[in-house]
Write an enzyme that holds these catalytic residues in place. Structure first.
Site, PDB file in Angstrom:
ATOM      1  N   CYS A 122     -15.109  15.976 -36.651  1.00  0.00           N
ATOM      2  CA  CYS A 122     -15.123  15.359 -35.768  1.00  0.00           C
ATOM      3  C   CYS A 122     -15.921  13.589 -35.997  1.00  0.00           C
ATOM      4  CB  CYS A 122     -14.619  15.496 -33.951  1.00  0.00           C
ATOM      5  SG  CYS A 122     -14.609  16.926 -33.641  1.00  0.00           S
TER       6      CYS A 122
ATOM      7  N   HIS B 280     -15.875   9.966 -29.522  1.00  0.00           N
ATOM      8  CA  HIS B 280     -15.466  10.758 -29.654  1.00  0.00           C
ATOM      9  C   HIS B 280     -14.461  11.460 -28.396  1.00  0.00           C
ATOM     10  CE1 HIS B 280     -13.744  14.072 -31.173  1.00  0.00           C
ATOM     11  NE2 HIS B 280     -14.932  14.863 -31.116  1.00  0.00           N
TER      12      HIS B 280
ATOM     13  N   ASN C  78      -9.136  16.610 -27.693  1.00  0.00           N
ATOM     14  CA  ASN C  78      -9.454  16.387 -28.884  1.00  0.00           C
ATOM     15  C   ASN C  78      -8.985  16.024 -30.455  1.00  0.00           C
ATOM     16  OD1 ASN C  78     -11.543  16.335 -30.811  1.00  0.00           O
ATOM     17  ND2 ASN C  78     -13.083  18.057 -29.937  1.00  0.00           N
TER      18      ASN C  78
END
Ligand code: ACO
Length: 337
Positions: A116, A256, A286
């Site tokens: 990520c 994030h 996500n």
């Protein structure tokens, strides 16, 4: 002393699949509830790629939008870096597939794997080529089809992720603007906490790896959570230090988008009010390497970020990795953002 070039984002674009999967939809698939997911993660829905689409398709659409936003043609691009944990296939790289799709015939192309944190890793990496004078315009893309590597019988993971892509065009910007500071980090000893163990050279695909569900995401959620809470604030502060700024100078934080609780704790550690924090985890879940550029684009085009703002990007992910960057937003060509 030779003056170093300022490098920043001159255009940004995203693509998310049309299909929305809500928490109620998930209730019909696994033993979960809308209430649990919203309370523990902040996620209400996520996007799922159509069966005939793969990561390069999402990435190419986001890339074209970023080019249009920057007013740059595909032929002008010198390099494409795609950050992804869900490439179309082992090889060729997804970046090469994007290069062909958008006809960026003059561009070199490679993929970058940093979970990520991948978009910020790619942005910082790409900016070095421009600073060094090797390239002028670079496309950095974070793109994922995570729905393809989720175990839809595992409620611990399948409720968390979604598909999408975000792209940015990097170029030299006016002095004092662009990327002012950054930090990239890794702790490979935490690699076991978040992994897809099957299909690589360690465990090549066999009937057994498939039956053991080794081709899906495996995650120790609690340990990743603890790591994330610690590292987000630390990494943001390191990039601010590198830029000669402090948390008090931050106008907008683009974290994030993994979990609202992780985002809130990072904001608290930085003593930032939540109105300076971009949040869209509720809409997309996500999306791994795509999450930061998708959130950044919404903040820029939604008017949350203005010319001259100090914007901090910070992410963490599989590896374990983390990455942060401070950007002074703006450039004449991009003044309408
Ligand atoms: N629905 C209902 N119950 C659930 C679900 C679900 N979807 N998932 C887990 N539970 C249950 C568990 O089984 C457990 O039940 P038990 O107490 O009977 O054993 C209970 O809920 C609590 O589980 P926890 O894991 O302790 O829940 P927690 O509050 O820690 O939240 C979560 C779990 C959301 C996964 C959290 O740990 C988290 O967000 N971790 C970070 C994950 C992350 O950010 N990953 C991405 C990394 S970035 C990258 O590179 C992809």
């Amino acid at each position: 002393m030779m003056e170093t070039k300022s490098v920043g984002i001159i255009g940004i674009g995203t693509y998310v699949p049309e299909k929305v999967m809500t928490n109620k939809d998930l209730e019909r698939i696994v033993d979960t509830s809308d209430e649990w997911i919203v309370e523990r993660t902040g996620i209400q829905e996520r996007r799922i790629a159509a069966p005939d689409m793969a990561t390069s398709d999402l990435a190419s659409r986001a890339a074209q939008k970023a080019l249009d936003d920057a007013g740059v043609t595909a032929e002008e691009i010198d390099l494409i870096i795609v950050a992804t944990a869900t490439p179309d296939m082992f090889f060729p790289s997804t970046a090469c597939l994007v290069q062909a799709n958008i006809k960026a015939v003059n561009a070199a192309a490679f993929d970058l794997a940093a979970g990520c944190s991948g978009f910020v890793y790619a942005m910082v990496t790409g900016s070095q080529f421009i600073k060094a004078g090797l390239y002028k315009k670079i496309l950095v893309i974070g793109a994922e089809c995570l729905s393809r590597i989720l175990d839809w019988t595992d409620r611990n993971t399948c409720v968390l992720f979604g598909d999408g892509a975000g792209a940015a065009v990097l170029a030299e910007t006016d002095p004092g603007y662009g990327i002012l500071g950054s930090q990239l980090g890794a702790d490979g000893s935490g690699g076991d906490l978040l992994k897809l163990p099957g299909g690589g050279s360690r465990n090549p695909a066999t009937g057994e790896t498939v039956s053991l569900r080794m081709h899906f995401v495996h995650m120790n959620g609690n340990e990743v959570f603890k790591f994330a809470v610690k590292i987000m604030g630390e990494a943001a502060n390191k990039a601010l230090e590198d830029a000669g700024l402090s948390a008090a100078d931050v106008d907008c934080l683009i974290p994030h988008q993994a979990n609202i609780r992780i985002i809130q704790s990072a904001a608290k550690r930085l003593k930032l009010p939540m109105d300076k924090v971009m949040i869209n985890v509720n809409k997309y879940g996500n999306t791994s390497a795509a999450s930061i550029p998708i959130a950044l684009e919404e903040a820029v085009h939604g008017g949350k970020i203005k010319q001259g703002d100090n914007v901090v990007l910070v992410g963490f992910g599989a590896g374990l990795t983390w990455a942060s960057a401070v950007i002074k937003w703006g450039k004449e060509a991009n003044i309408n953002c």
